[in-house]
Enzyme design. Structure first.
Site, mmCIF file in Angstrom:
data_model
loop_
_atom_site.group_PDB
_atom_site.id
_atom_site.type_symbol
_atom_site.label_atom_id
_atom_site.label_comp_id
_atom_site.label_asym_id
_atom_site.label_seq_id
_atom_site.Cartn_x
_atom_site.Cartn_y
_atom_site.Cartn_z
ATOM 1 N N LYS A 147 -4.446 52.227 -22.949
ATOM 2 C CA LYS A 147 -4.422 53.700 -22.932
ATOM 3 C C LYS A 147 -3.187 54.224 -23.661
ATOM 4 O O LYS A 147 -2.943 55.408 -23.713
ATOM 5 C CB LYS A 147 -4.377 54.199 -21.479
ATOM 6 C CG LYS A 147 -5.550 53.757 -20.634
ATOM 7 C CD LYS A 147 -5.350 54.255 -19.191
ATOM 8 C CE LYS A 147 -6.382 53.652 -18.258
ATOM 9 N NZ LYS A 147 -6.041 53.880 -16.859
ATOM 10 N N ARG A 166 4.044 37.851 -22.529
ATOM 11 C CA ARG A 166 3.811 37.535 -23.952
ATOM 12 C C ARG A 166 3.397 38.826 -24.646
ATOM 13 O O ARG A 166 2.598 39.601 -24.107
ATOM 14 C CB ARG A 166 2.705 36.503 -24.092
ATOM 15 C CG ARG A 166 2.243 36.335 -25.524
ATOM 16 C CD ARG A 166 1.346 35.156 -25.705
ATOM 17 N NE ARG A 166 2.101 33.920 -25.643
ATOM 18 C CZ ARG A 166 1.617 32.726 -25.976
ATOM 19 N NH1 ARG A 166 0.369 32.620 -26.406
ATOM 20 N NH2 ARG A 166 2.352 31.640 -25.888
ATOM 21 N N HIS A 205 10.016 31.671 -28.651
ATOM 22 C CA HIS A 205 9.128 31.142 -27.603
ATOM 23 C C HIS A 205 9.935 30.131 -26.775
ATOM 24 O O HIS A 205 9.691 28.923 -26.831
ATOM 25 C CB HIS A 205 7.914 30.487 -28.252
ATOM 26 C CG HIS A 205 6.764 30.237 -27.332
ATOM 27 N ND1 HIS A 205 6.873 30.262 -25.952
ATOM 28 C CD2 HIS A 205 5.453 29.948 -27.593
ATOM 29 C CE1 HIS A 205 5.694 29.990 -25.424
ATOM 30 N NE2 HIS A 205 4.816 29.798 -26.390
ATOM 31 N N ARG A 223 -2.537 27.724 -22.792
ATOM 32 C CA ARG A 223 -1.543 26.855 -22.170
ATOM 33 C C ARG A 223 -0.421 27.607 -21.470
ATOM 34 O O ARG A 223 -0.081 27.323 -20.329
ATOM 35 C CB ARG A 223 -0.878 25.949 -23.224
ATOM 36 C CG ARG A 223 -1.612 24.709 -23.529
ATOM 37 C CD ARG A 223 -1.418 24.363 -24.989
ATOM 38 N NE ARG A 223 -2.089 25.362 -25.793
ATOM 39 C CZ ARG A 223 -3.367 25.287 -26.117
ATOM 40 N NH1 ARG A 223 -4.071 24.263 -25.763
ATOM 41 N NH2 ARG A 223 -3.952 26.249 -26.825
ATOM 42 N N THR A 224 0.155 28.559 -22.184
ATOM 43 C CA THR A 224 1.362 29.183 -21.624
ATOM 44 C C THR A 224 1.013 29.943 -20.348
ATOM 45 O O THR A 224 1.653 29.785 -19.311
ATOM 46 C CB THR A 224 2.025 30.100 -22.674
ATOM 47 O OG1 THR A 224 2.238 29.328 -23.853
ATOM 48 C CG2 THR A 224 3.358 30.629 -22.189
HETATM 49 C C1 NCD Z 1 2.093 28.588 -29.636
HETATM 50 C C2 NCD Z 1 2.350 30.076 -29.608
HETATM 51 O O1 NCD Z 1 1.637 30.834 -28.939
HETATM 52 O O2 NCD Z 1 3.301 30.459 -30.268
HETATM 53 N N1 NCD Z 1 1.205 28.152 -28.636
HETATM 54 C C3 NCD Z 1 1.668 27.913 -27.387
HETATM 55 O O3 NCD Z 1 2.310 28.729 -26.769
HETATM 56 N N2 NCD Z 1 1.439 26.708 -26.877
HETATM 57 C C4 NCD Z 1 1.728 28.095 -30.991
HETATM 58 C C5 NCD Z 1 0.503 28.621 -31.646
HETATM 59 O O4 NCD Z 1 -0.148 29.549 -31.182
HETATM 60 O O5 NCD Z 1 0.166 28.074 -32.706
#
Ligand code: NCD
Length: 363
Positions: free
Chosen positions: A80, A101, A129, A51-52
């Protein structure tokens, strides 16, 4: 330069502006479809995501911009052994804005310290997040029309769930929000976030019983037990199905309860709940795209205004508190314990409690 490392990087007024822009984008898509023409977003995903990452990609494409990046660190020089700061210094020569991320807590601060372009934290370890919080706030606003005077149930992995940490911090700036923290003993909310709730004169109740406060809740925010953060897999297996929201559990709930989950779902919510009009979790993913569009617009706009910064790389660290003695953050997941040559930085509060500036762990 503005980055979004933490939800507190945005004022309450700015959050309202972003929510208004997000709502406008959702209604008038054509108005926005060319604004980022010629701009590039880099999505650097050192950790899995559906999703993100895809909502960031879709967001930039719907603004008329382009996207570069990687979805798997194995296909980047991280495999590496390249450190985050070097990757960022390079990528900020190729992109106008970066969404990143990373599995290590605090990695976005290290990135921002070495970036010539705005950094967006798309999730760092078990820490924060903030863009999920933007999606969550838009969803709450759409369904309940307010943030004040709400009772919010947070259920599941409150220890490692970074979405919960950011959302709670965001909600403490509104009025009279009460938190019902539902988790097994082992997965309770970290102390410093509970302290933030009390510092804002708000109330929280900790319980392991999912049903006890159901009738009071305006929001029920379910979370996945975060397998990837566990050292002991047996403990994960023991805790993973601690809470499963089934339709019958919702009989006691309010008619307008907003049922949320950042997704992915394993067993946290039965599929039978999906057709309940109070289930908001798929809408949350759509709102995530609109809010990421609004955020990209804001950060790029401010970056343009701040053109004196140029594309040159500067060390933008605010040296919050830097010790000359080799004091180290004890959080094994902190970015400072991965990228050894990172400068150790600490912040202290009024009570003289020192925390690592990257991961916020008390030292
Ligand atoms: C979340 C995350 O990555 O922290 N997911 C997301 O970004 N929609 C929650 C999760 O992974 O459970």
């Amino acid at each position: 330069m503005r980055h979004l490392l933490d939800i507190d990087d945005l004022s309450t007024e700015e959050l309202s502006e972003l929510l208004a822009t997000g709502a406008d984008i959702s209604k008038n898509k054509e108005k926005y479809m060319d604004i980022c023409h010629g701009k590039k977003l880099a999505t650097l995903f050192f950790e899995p995501s559906t999703r993100t990452r895809l909502s960031f990609t879709a967001a930039m494409m719907e603004l008329g911009g382009n996207v570069i990046g990687f979805s798997d660190p194995k296909s980047s020089s991280a495999s590496k052994g390249e450190c985050v700061s070097d990757t960022i210094r390079v990528v900020s020569n190729y992109a106008d804005i970066i969404a990143m991320r990373h599995p290590n807590d605090g990695a976005p601060l290290s990135a921002a310290m070495h970036s010539g372009v705005p950094i967006i934290n798309a999730g760092d370890g078990e820490h924060k997040h903030p863009t999920q919080t933007l999606a969550d706030l838009m969803t709450i606003q759409n369904h309940l029309g307010k943030f004040d005077n709400l009772t919010i149930g947070m259920c599941g992995d409150l220890k490692y769930g970074r979405t919960v940490h950011s959302l709670i911090v965001a909600l403490t700036r509104y009025k009279n929000v009460k938190f019902i923290l539902i988790s097994p003993e082992e997965l309770k909310l970290p102390r410093h976030i509970k302290d933030i709730i009390t510092e804002h004169d708000m109330q929280y109740i900790e319980t392991s019983d999912m049903n006890k406060y159901m009738q009071e809740l305006d929001v029920l925010y379910m979370t996945r037990v975060q397998q990837e953060r566990f050292v002991d897999i047996q403990e994960y297996l023991r805790l993973k199905d601690s809470y499963i929201l089934r339709a019958d559990k919702l009989k006691a709930a309010k008619k307008r309860i907003c049922i949320m989950l950042p997704l992915p779902r394993l067993n946290e919510i039965s599929k039978y709940v999906d057709d309940d009009p109070r289930a908001c979790y798929f809408e949350q993913t759509l709102n995530g795209k609109y809010m990421r569009m609004a955020l990209i617009l804001k950060l790029l706009d401010e970056y343009k205004k701040d053109s004196s910064v140029g594309r040159e790389i500067k060390n933008q660290a605010e040296p919050i508190m830097s010790f000359s003695k080799p004091l180290k953050c004890r959080n094994p997941h902190c970015i400072t314990n991965k990228d050894d040559d990172l400068k150790q930085l600490f912040v202290s509060d009024d009570n003289k409690v020192y925390r690592c500036a990257y991961c916020e762990q008390e030292i």
